[in-house]
Write a protein that holds these residues in place. Structure first.
Motif: not given
Ligand code: ADP
Ligand code: MG
Length: 362
Positions: A13, A31-32, A34, A37-38, A53, A61
């Motif tokens: 995202n 927040i979750n 958002s 981790s990305s 992951r 992508i």
């Protein structure tokens, strides 16, 4: 060896994002969902051209996009000189890796940007298969000894060849002798590198664990993958009929493992989830400290959701060690207040708030 400028395009995202991270501690909060981790995944992509992951990089992508890119200014050798480094990945699976104006391969990239990840998957070092622990050992050996990668590739080639002969079934004893000699030669060298690395890692780990886990003692030992008393030559002979039936080589460095015991019991069976997190973090910190000793530069830590599973005291101790490691750290958490107070006033701490894949100004 910090990243001084980071740009991410079309990773999950994160449509388009740029930030100037601190050379020390970077707290990414939000927040979750958002994109925290990305963002770590993007940095991982920059250092290793893969995700932590997923094996299917196309998931990384952004939907409706045909390629993703991560770009940074990097002072790889800690010499104060920045060079541009960039990784681009297309939906067709093409990678383009550029450093200082040249195309480079993944091995060179991995040498430039040594990355350590601590996330919920890191528990696998204790709970998972030996392959995960071999990967852990080999990260260290790769960065400790320049001859490792050539040796490792050579060993994989010989193992594959020996296994296809075993599968074929009928092996001329002269051909077998040739491949066994090759196998043993590679295996012993690879094993020596791994053993020497664990000998260096052990005191680092013992010390860190002692500080982080209230003096708890864990016995870390290395197992070569065959019975050392008999020697590999003898073991291959003794196992030959069985290996022939099974169609693969059952002993050798492909079976190496790391053992972690507590009072003679497997640590994975004795420790609480929080204690496990401390132990795997101590292993990763030990690798970082040793990397620094051997290479006079530090690795980058990506720590996803640092506070999860840890109480305040252990979070604080963990953060103190990250400070001591003098590494650039990217740490995610939901609530930034949890991780705000643990740092000394000299440490440069930067906060980044993510919201729906974009940075919001504080
Ligand atoms: N390929 C993709 N394209 C667009 N969005 C994606 C893709 N993969 C995942 N996402 C979305 O990215 C968001 C960020 O996920 P993540 O980084 O795991 O969040 P966090 O770690 O902050 O909880 C999620 O809402 C997820 O649905
Ligand atoms: Mg996350």
């Amino acid at each position: 060896m910090p990243i001084s400028q980071l740009s991410v395009k079309a990773i999950r995202n994160l449509t388009e994002l740029s930030l100037s991270p601190s050379p020390q501690i970077n707290i990414i909060h939000g927040i979750n969902g958002s994109g925290k981790s990305s963002l770590l995944e993007a940095i991982h992509m920059l250092g290793l051209c893969r995700s932590f992951r997923t094996n299917k990089l196309n998931h990384l992508i952004q939907s409706d996009q045909s390629l993703c890119t991560v770009f940074a200014q990097l002072d790889a050798m800690g010499s104060g000189v920045n060079q541009p480094v960039g990784v681009e990945r297309s939906l067709q699976g093409d990678n383009r890796i550029r450093y200082a104006g040249n195309n480079i391969d993944i091995t060179t990239l991995a040498e430039l940007l040594p990355i350590q990840v601590i996330n919920s998957e890191t528990f696998q070092i204790l709970d998972g298969s030996p392959a995960i622990r071999r990967q852990f050992i080999d990260w260290g050996v790769f960065h400790a000894d320049a001859s490792f990668i050539r040796l490792w590739r050579g060993f994989r080639r010989v193992l594959k060849q020996r296994n296809s002969l075993l599968k074929y079934g009928k092996i001329d004893h002269r051909i077998r002798a040739v491949w066994d000699k090759e196998f043993i030669g590679h295996a012993e060298q690879l094993n020596t590198l791994r053993e020497s690395y664990i000998d260096l890692l052990k005191p680092e780990f013992d010390k860190i664990l002692n500080d982080l886990l209230d003096g708890m003692k864990l016995d870390l030992s290395f197992s070569s993958g065959w019975d050392k008393k008999r020697g590999l030559d003898q073991v291959l002979n003794d196992n030959f009929e069985r290996d022939l039936k099974q169609g693969y080589t059952s002993a050798g460095p492909q079976r190496a493992d790391l053992r972690l015991k507590i009072d003679g019991h497997t640590a994975a069976e004795r420790l609480s989830r929080g204690q496990k997190k401390v132990v795997v973090s101590a292993l990763k910190l030990a690798q970082g400290f040793l990397f620094y000793k051997l290479n006079s530069r530090s690795c980058i830590y990506l720590i996803d959701d640092l506070p999860s599973e840890l109480d305040q005291q252990h979070s604080r101790l963990f953060c103190n060690y990250l400070e001591k490691a003098a590494s650039q750290c990217f740490i995610t958490c939901v609530d930034k207040t949890v991780l705000s107070e643990y740092w000394s006033s000299e440490t440069e701490v930067s906060f980044f708030n993510l919201h729906e894949g974009a940075l919001s100004t504080p």
